[in-house]
Design a protein around this motif. Sequence first.
Motif, PDB file in Angstrom:
ATOM      1  N   LEU A  21      -8.551  44.779   0.705  1.00 42.28           N
ATOM      2  CA  LEU A  21      -7.516  45.602   0.076  1.00 42.28           C
ATOM      3  C   LEU A  21      -7.161  45.120  -1.326  1.00 42.28           C
ATOM      4  O   LEU A  21      -6.508  45.827  -2.082  1.00 42.28           O
ATOM      5  CB  LEU A  21      -6.259  45.637   0.949  1.00 42.28           C
ATOM      6  CG  LEU A  21      -6.340  46.469   2.212  1.00 42.28           C
ATOM      7  CD1 LEU A  21      -5.063  46.307   3.034  1.00 42.28           C
ATOM      8  CD2 LEU A  21      -6.588  47.934   1.895  1.00 42.28           C
ATOM      9  N   ASN A  22      -7.603  43.914  -1.646  1.00 42.44           N
ATOM     10  CA  ASN A  22      -7.370  43.344  -2.968  1.00 42.44           C
ATOM     11  C   ASN A  22      -5.875  43.339  -3.327  1.00 42.44           C
ATOM     12  O   ASN A  22      -5.493  43.669  -4.439  1.00 42.44           O
ATOM     13  CB  ASN A  22      -8.188  44.103  -4.029  1.00 42.44           C
ATOM     14  CG  ASN A  22      -8.359  43.300  -5.291  1.00 42.44           C
ATOM     15  OD1 ASN A  22      -8.315  42.081  -5.270  1.00 42.44           O
ATOM     16  ND2 ASN A  22      -8.550  43.986  -6.395  1.00 42.44           N
ATOM     17  N   LEU A  23      -5.073  42.964  -2.345  1.00 43.29           N
ATOM     18  CA  LEU A  23      -3.632  42.886  -2.547  1.00 43.29           C
ATOM     19  C   LEU A  23      -3.302  41.636  -3.353  1.00 43.29           C
ATOM     20  O   LEU A  23      -4.044  40.655  -3.314  1.00 43.29           O
ATOM     21  CB  LEU A  23      -2.916  42.811  -1.195  1.00 43.29           C
ATOM     22  CG  LEU A  23      -3.092  44.009  -0.267  1.00 43.29           C
ATOM     23  CD1 LEU A  23      -2.573  43.659   1.126  1.00 43.29           C
ATOM     24  CD2 LEU A  23      -2.399  45.223  -0.811  1.00 43.29           C
ATOM     25  N   PRO A  24      -2.186  41.642  -4.067  1.00 43.14           N
ATOM     26  CA  PRO A  24      -1.773  40.427  -4.769  1.00 43.14           C
ATOM     27  C   PRO A  24      -1.562  39.286  -3.770  1.00 43.14           C
ATOM     28  O   PRO A  24      -0.992  39.486  -2.695  1.00 43.14           O
ATOM     29  CB  PRO A  24      -0.448  40.804  -5.433  1.00 43.14           C
ATOM     30  CG  PRO A  24      -0.448  42.297  -5.487  1.00 43.14           C
ATOM     31  CD  PRO A  24      -1.275  42.760  -4.324  1.00 43.14           C
ATOM     32  N   ALA A  25      -2.007  38.109  -4.124  1.00 42.55           N
ATOM     33  CA  ALA A  25      -1.942  36.962  -3.213  1.00 42.55           C
ATOM     34  C   ALA A  25      -0.512  36.586  -2.846  1.00 42.55           C
ATOM     35  O   ALA A  25      -0.288  35.973  -1.810  1.00 42.55           O
ATOM     36  CB  ALA A  25      -2.653  35.767  -3.832  1.00 42.55           C
ATOM     37  N   ASN A  26       0.445  36.949  -3.666  1.00 40.68           N
ATOM     38  CA  ASN A  26       1.835  36.596  -3.381  1.00 40.68           C
ATOM     39  C   ASN A  26       2.612  37.758  -2.761  1.00 40.68           C
ATOM     40  O   ASN A  26       3.822  37.720  -2.691  1.00 40.68           O
ATOM     41  CB  ASN A  26       2.543  36.100  -4.637  1.00 40.68           C
ATOM     42  CG  ASN A  26       2.634  37.164  -5.710  1.00 40.68           C
ATOM     43  OD1 ASN A  26       1.887  38.149  -5.700  1.00 40.68           O
ATOM     44  ND2 ASN A  26       3.533  36.979  -6.651  1.00 40.68           N
ATOM     45  N   SER A  27       1.899  38.785  -2.290  1.00 42.52           N
ATOM     46  CA  SER A  27       2.588  39.923  -1.683  1.00 42.52           C
ATOM     47  C   SER A  27       2.835  39.671  -0.199  1.00 42.52           C
ATOM     48  O   SER A  27       2.082  38.956   0.467  1.00 42.52           O
ATOM     49  CB  SER A  27       1.775  41.209  -1.866  1.00 42.52           C
ATOM     50  OG  SER A  27       0.605  41.178  -1.074  1.00 42.52           O
ATOM     51  N   THR A  28       3.882  40.273   0.302  1.00 38.02           N
ATOM     52  CA  THR A  28       4.219  40.120   1.713  1.00 38.02           C
ATOM     53  C   THR A  28       3.121  40.645   2.634  1.00 38.02           C
ATOM     54  O   THR A  28       2.754  39.954   3.591  1.00 38.02           O
ATOM     55  CB  THR A  28       5.566  40.800   2.019  1.00 38.02           C
ATOM     56  OG1 THR A  28       6.584  40.176   1.226  1.00 38.02           O
ATOM     57  CG2 THR A  28       5.936  40.679   3.484  1.00 38.02           C
ATOM     58  N   PRO A  29       2.550  41.849   2.397  1.00 38.82           N
ATOM     59  CA  PRO A  29       1.494  42.323   3.303  1.00 38.82           C
ATOM     60  C   PRO A  29       0.289  41.384   3.367  1.00 38.82           C
ATOM     61  O   PRO A  29      -0.218  41.091   4.452  1.00 38.82           O
ATOM     62  CB  PRO A  29       1.098  43.681   2.736  1.00 38.82           C
ATOM     63  CG  PRO A  29       2.269  44.126   1.939  1.00 38.82           C
ATOM     64  CD  PRO A  29       2.894  42.876   1.406  1.00 38.82           C
ATOM     65  N   TYR A  30      -0.162  40.887   2.219  1.00 40.46           N
ATOM     66  CA  TYR A  30      -1.320  39.997   2.182  1.00 40.46           C
ATOM     67  C   TYR A  30      -1.032  38.697   2.931  1.00 40.46           C
ATOM     68  O   TYR A  30      -1.827  38.240   3.744  1.00 40.46           O
ATOM     69  CB  TYR A  30      -1.701  39.690   0.732  1.00 40.46           C
ATOM     70  CG  TYR A  30      -2.874  38.761   0.586  1.00 40.46           C
ATOM     71  CD1 TYR A  30      -4.174  39.243   0.693  1.00 40.46           C
ATOM     72  CD2 TYR A  30      -2.699  37.406   0.344  1.00 40.46           C
ATOM     73  CE1 TYR A  30      -5.265  38.394   0.568  1.00 40.46           C
ATOM     74  CE2 TYR A  30      -3.778  36.550   0.209  1.00 40.46           C
ATOM     75  CZ  TYR A  30      -5.059  37.045   0.322  1.00 40.46           C
ATOM     76  OH  TYR A  30      -6.140  36.215   0.199  1.00 40.46           O
ATOM     77  N   THR A  31       0.121  38.117   2.674  1.00 38.18           N
ATOM     78  CA  THR A  31       0.491  36.858   3.291  1.00 38.18           C
ATOM     79  C   THR A  31       0.693  37.017   4.796  1.00 38.18           C
ATOM     80  O   THR A  31       0.259  36.176   5.584  1.00 38.18           O
ATOM     81  CB  THR A  31       1.773  36.303   2.633  1.00 38.18           C
ATOM     82  OG1 THR A  31       1.578  36.252   1.222  1.00 38.18           O
ATOM     83  CG2 THR A  31       2.103  34.930   3.135  1.00 38.18           C
ATOM     84  N   ARG A  73      11.906  34.949   0.216  1.00 41.86           N
ATOM     85  CA  ARG A  73      13.061  34.418  -0.513  1.00 41.86           C
ATOM     86  C   ARG A  73      13.007  34.717  -2.001  1.00 41.86           C
ATOM     87  O   ARG A  73      13.942  34.428  -2.725  1.00 41.86           O
ATOM     88  CB  ARG A  73      13.158  32.910  -0.324  1.00 41.86           C
ATOM     89  CG  ARG A  73      13.532  32.487   1.058  1.00 41.86           C
ATOM     90  CD  ARG A  73      13.685  31.011   1.122  1.00 41.86           C
ATOM     91  NE  ARG A  73      14.073  30.602   2.466  1.00 41.86           N
ATOM     92  CZ  ARG A  73      14.109  29.350   2.879  1.00 41.86           C
ATOM     93  NH1 ARG A  73      13.779  28.385   2.045  1.00 41.86           N
ATOM     94  NH2 ARG A  73      14.470  29.058   4.092  1.00 41.86           N
ATOM     95  N   GLY A  74      11.870  35.254  -2.444  1.00 40.31           N
ATOM     96  CA  GLY A  74      11.720  35.547  -3.867  1.00 40.31           C
ATOM     97  C   GLY A  74      11.456  34.331  -4.700  1.00 40.31           C
ATOM     98  O   GLY A  74      11.724  34.310  -5.890  1.00 40.31           O
ATOM     99  N   THR A  75      10.890  33.290  -4.106  1.00 42.03           N
ATOM    100  CA  THR A  75      10.630  32.045  -4.830  1.00 42.03           C
ATOM    101  C   THR A  75       9.139  31.724  -4.856  1.00 42.03           C
ATOM    102  O   THR A  75       8.729  30.588  -4.725  1.00 42.03           O
ATOM    103  CB  THR A  75      11.377  30.861  -4.194  1.00 42.03           C
ATOM    104  OG1 THR A  75      10.954  30.742  -2.826  1.00 42.03           O
ATOM    105  CG2 THR A  75      12.863  31.051  -4.264  1.00 42.03           C
ATOM    106  N   SER A  76       8.302  32.756  -5.024  1.00 42.06           N
ATOM    107  CA  SER A  76       6.862  32.545  -4.964  1.00 42.06           C
ATOM    108  C   SER A  76       6.294  31.921  -6.236  1.00 42.06           C
ATOM    109  O   SER A  76       5.114  31.641  -6.316  1.00 42.06           O
ATOM    110  CB  SER A  76       6.147  33.867  -4.684  1.00 42.06           C
ATOM    111  OG  SER A  76       6.401  34.787  -5.724  1.00 42.06           O
ATOM    112  N   GLY A  77       7.122  31.714  -7.241  1.00 40.99           N
ATOM    113  CA  GLY A  77       6.662  31.045  -8.448  1.00 40.99           C
ATOM    114  C   GLY A  77       6.058  31.981  -9.484  1.00 40.99           C
ATOM    115  O   GLY A  77       5.544  31.542 -10.484  1.00 40.99           O
ATOM    116  N   ASN A  78       6.118  33.267  -9.272  1.00 38.46           N
ATOM    117  CA  ASN A  78       5.556  34.234 -10.227  1.00 38.46           C
ATOM    118  C   ASN A  78       6.625  35.031 -10.928  1.00 38.46           C
ATOM    119  O   ASN A  78       6.414  36.157 -11.341  1.00 38.46           O
ATOM    120  CB  ASN A  78       4.592  35.193  -9.505  1.00 38.46           C
ATOM    121  CG  ASN A  78       3.298  34.515  -9.141  1.00 38.46           C
ATOM    122  OD1 ASN A  78       2.943  33.504  -9.719  1.00 38.46           O
ATOM    123  ND2 ASN A  78       2.610  35.070  -8.176  1.00 38.46           N
TER     124      ASN A  78
END
Length: 80
Positions: A21-31, A73-78
């Motif tokens: 799906l090539n989702l962003p690595a810091n997205s909730t669905p991917y994680t 938590r919104g602290t993924s560093g991006n």
Amino acid sequence: MKESDIIATTGVVILLIAFLLNLPANSTPYTLMNFIGAGLCGYSSYLIKFYPFVVLETIWALFALASLIKVSRGTSGNEQ
């Protein structure tokens, strides 16, 4: 097909879908997909007593869980 085969296949399919799906690595669905997929693969490895893979997948699932907590938590560093 044995129960462990079904569980492993499901976990691998989830991991591959997350990748494809090539989702962003810091997205909730991917994680979340990484956490679930690795957890299923680790559990299936435990069922067949293949412990090196249990260790690998458990570590993968734990890192995914830690990342999922950071993302929620919104602290993924991006932050921009």
